[in-house]
Design a protein around this motif. Sequence first.
Motif, PDB file in Angstrom:
ATOM      1  N   ASP A 249      -5.358   3.719  -6.190  1.00 57.44           N
ATOM      2  CA  ASP A 249      -6.165   3.799  -4.975  1.00 57.44           C
ATOM      3  C   ASP A 249      -7.646   3.705  -5.294  1.00 57.44           C
ATOM      4  O   ASP A 249      -8.398   2.986  -4.624  1.00 57.44           O
ATOM      5  CB  ASP A 249      -5.884   5.115  -4.237  1.00 57.44           C
TER       6      ASP A 249
ATOM      7  N   VAL B 128       1.671   3.359  11.642  1.00 60.45           N
ATOM      8  CA  VAL B 128       1.496   4.261  10.494  1.00 60.45           C
ATOM      9  C   VAL B 128       0.632   5.449  10.888  1.00 60.45           C
ATOM     10  O   VAL B 128       0.946   6.607  10.567  1.00 60.45           O
ATOM     11  CB  VAL B 128       0.880   3.503   9.307  1.00 60.45           C
ATOM     12  N   ARG B 129      -0.451   5.189  11.608  1.00 60.38           N
ATOM     13  CA  ARG B 129      -1.344   6.272  12.013  1.00 60.38           C
ATOM     14  C   ARG B 129      -0.609   7.242  12.939  1.00 60.38           C
ATOM     15  O   ARG B 129      -0.767   8.466  12.829  1.00 60.38           O
ATOM     16  CB  ARG B 129      -2.578   5.686  12.707  1.00 60.38           C
TER      17      ARG B 129
ATOM     18  N   GLY C 253      -7.507  -1.728  -0.545  1.00 58.70           N
ATOM     19  CA  GLY C 253      -6.089  -1.413  -0.675  1.00 58.70           C
ATOM     20  C   GLY C 253      -5.438  -2.276  -1.739  1.00 58.70           C
ATOM     21  O   GLY C 253      -6.056  -2.633  -2.743  1.00 58.70           O
ATOM     22  N   SER C 254      -4.188  -2.635  -1.520  1.00 59.77           N
ATOM     23  CA  SER C 254      -3.460  -3.424  -2.515  1.00 59.77           C
ATOM     24  C   SER C 254      -4.169  -4.725  -2.844  1.00 59.77           C
ATOM     25  O   SER C 254      -4.076  -5.230  -3.972  1.00 59.77           O
ATOM     26  CB  SER C 254      -2.045  -3.728  -2.011  1.00 59.77           C
TER      27      SER C 254
ATOM     28  N   SER D 241      -2.558   0.184  10.512  1.00 61.61           N
ATOM     29  CA  SER D 241      -1.453   0.025  11.450  1.00 61.61           C
ATOM     30  C   SER D 241      -1.396   1.201  12.424  1.00 61.61           C
ATOM     31  O   SER D 241      -1.408   2.361  12.016  1.00 61.61           O
ATOM     32  CB  SER D 241      -0.131  -0.074  10.681  1.00 61.61           C
TER      33      SER D 241
ATOM     34  N   ASP E 232      -1.417   1.875   0.950  1.00 59.42           N
ATOM     35  CA  ASP E 232      -0.629   1.092   1.907  1.00 59.42           C
ATOM     36  C   ASP E 232       0.811   0.919   1.418  1.00 59.42           C
ATOM     37  O   ASP E 232       1.763   1.033   2.197  1.00 59.42           O
ATOM     38  CB  ASP E 232      -1.285  -0.263   2.199  1.00 59.42           C
TER      39      ASP E 232
ATOM     40  N   PRO F 192       4.898  -0.954   7.376  1.00 57.53           N
ATOM     41  CA  PRO F 192       3.862  -1.688   6.653  1.00 57.53           C
ATOM     42  C   PRO F 192       2.505  -1.549   7.334  1.00 57.53           C
ATOM     43  O   PRO F 192       2.394  -1.061   8.463  1.00 57.53           O
ATOM     44  CB  PRO F 192       4.374  -3.136   6.711  1.00 57.53           C
ATOM     45  N   GLY F 193       1.472  -1.997   6.631  1.00 55.11           N
ATOM     46  CA  GLY F 193       0.155  -2.096   7.243  1.00 55.11           C
ATOM     47  C   GLY F 193      -0.835  -1.022   6.866  1.00 55.11           C
ATOM     48  O   GLY F 193      -2.025  -1.129   7.149  1.00 55.11           O
ATOM     49  N   GLY F 194      -0.385   0.064   6.237  1.00 60.77           N
ATOM     50  CA  GLY F 194      -1.310   1.121   5.832  1.00 60.77           C
ATOM     51  C   GLY F 194      -2.003   1.761   7.023  1.00 60.77           C
ATOM     52  O   GLY F 194      -1.515   1.741   8.157  1.00 60.77           O
TER      53      GLY F 194
ATOM     54  N   GLU G 270       4.256   2.646   3.092  1.00 58.91           N
ATOM     55  CA  GLU G 270       5.396   1.798   3.464  1.00 58.91           C
ATOM     56  C   GLU G 270       6.665   2.294   2.789  1.00 58.91           C
ATOM     57  O   GLU G 270       7.737   2.320   3.401  1.00 58.91           O
ATOM     58  CB  GLU G 270       5.121   0.344   3.074  1.00 58.91           C
TER      59      GLU G 270
END
Length: 537
Positions: free
Chosen positions: A199, A268-269, A206-207, A265, A250, A260-262, A254
């Motif tokens: 990180d 995710v949030r 991110g990735s 998204s 991210d 997905p999307g970290g 996932e």
Amino acid sequence: MLVAEELEVVLPGGDGVGPLTANVAPGEHVLVLGPSGCGKTTLLRTLAGAVPQHVRARVTGSVLVAGTDPVTAGVAAVSEHVGTVAQDPVSGVCLPLVADEVALPLENRAVPPERIGPAVDGALAAAGAAHLRERASGELSGGELQRVALAAATVTDPPLLLLDEPTSMLDAPGVASVRDAVARVGPRVAVVLVEHRLDEWAGEAGSAGLPARTIALARSGRVLADGPTAAVLATHGRELLRQGCWLPLDAELEALLGLPGGLASDAVRGALRALGREAEPDRVARTVGEVVLRARGLAVAAGGRTVLAGVDLDLRAGELVAVVGANGAGKSTLLAALAGLEPPVAGRLDGPRPGLVFQDPEHQLVAATVREEVGFGLAAGEARVTDLLTRFDLLDWADRSPYALSGGQKRRLSLAAMLAHDRPALLADEPGYGLDRTATTTAMRALRAAADGGLTVALTSHDLRAVAAWADRVVVLADGGVAADLTPEQLVRDPAALRAAGMSVPPLVAFLAEHDLPVRGTLAVLESLASDVAVAA
């Protein structure tokens, strides 16, 4: 630049890495990812020519580095093509003055003297170490040594850079400096990077901020995947998490949430907010016991200069205290003074002598086998030794030499050996240094359990996520003294204290704080999900 065909390296104890078949082109950056003990360092040592000439091993297959066989030619021949930053920077810094250390590779290549000074200055500046030029290397902290080691590795513009956890001891500015320095190497310089702190290395990208290609190793040392980083993480992220690897946020979310999307998204949030609402509220204050260690007006010197002065500090039973600060702020020096290894030049220290887990675990190894190391000095307690070996995933190595372990395994061993003695106070210098996710969680849970059991525990760390997840209190060292004494929840919301500590707030912690979600509780839920992944697999 690098050609490996069925390369396999087997150490005397049977561990190793490979077989690996891979080509690395000039200018290509490759991340080598895998759990502690899977052979990442062994692979880099082989590419640098140290295996098998200096580290005993059986090597099969073939490998060429810039057309040279490192297995038969050795370190001296390969050094013409390779710059290396070792996992332990102390092992790579040999001269007493920083400027001489960085100049040495240039002198070895007979660079004209008038070009050496400017090249040294440029390499130190790129590594964020210009202010260390005239310092004695023996006075530097581990993080400062890492910056110097990077400068020495890059000063000759080698066509291949081998980086073994180059940010493991660095504060946030140091990580950024190293990442930027590597990003600025010449367009034809190949880079092979081993790193746990993905990180921090990736940053806000991110990735996408990681090297474009990843070679993922399983715990056995076998190649799990080799391909574009995004594809490797998407396909094998859950398995890598199960194996014990840290992942960029991210990919971690996932793997844990199936989304997905970290943090970009909405799904995710929303899932994180739901987890946070169910999590245990953060404990702003805990009921703790009496003061076990007390410092008043403490001043400590290192290398002939006063590093800390006027330190007032109380460490209480049942409390886990994180000592944080920028590289060179005096964290290790303070722990050494509290442990009685550095006599104070002024002030007073009261309390029993605590146990200390060194930043470099090799500095405290004393026994012939791993089992004897954990039980060293104990009159009895074989069951306790076996329990600790099991808890720290060392039972399979119990009869081996401690020096045969990987860096991460040595760190786990040093923690297990000190916990065996049940001292009233325990100090740990960077207990997460060199550890994968599983080992980090094991170490921090052990320290947390020791505090919950009534011990006084203090540790140093640059990892704000770990501090927020496990510590009760944070002591910030800056400008030669204690700059702040506050809770983790207060620290993540205090920009001035964060700047003094040389820390940045990880995106996940920042999201939780921004939405007034319990930081410690939510991180605990995510760790529980990670444990469920391992158990289910």
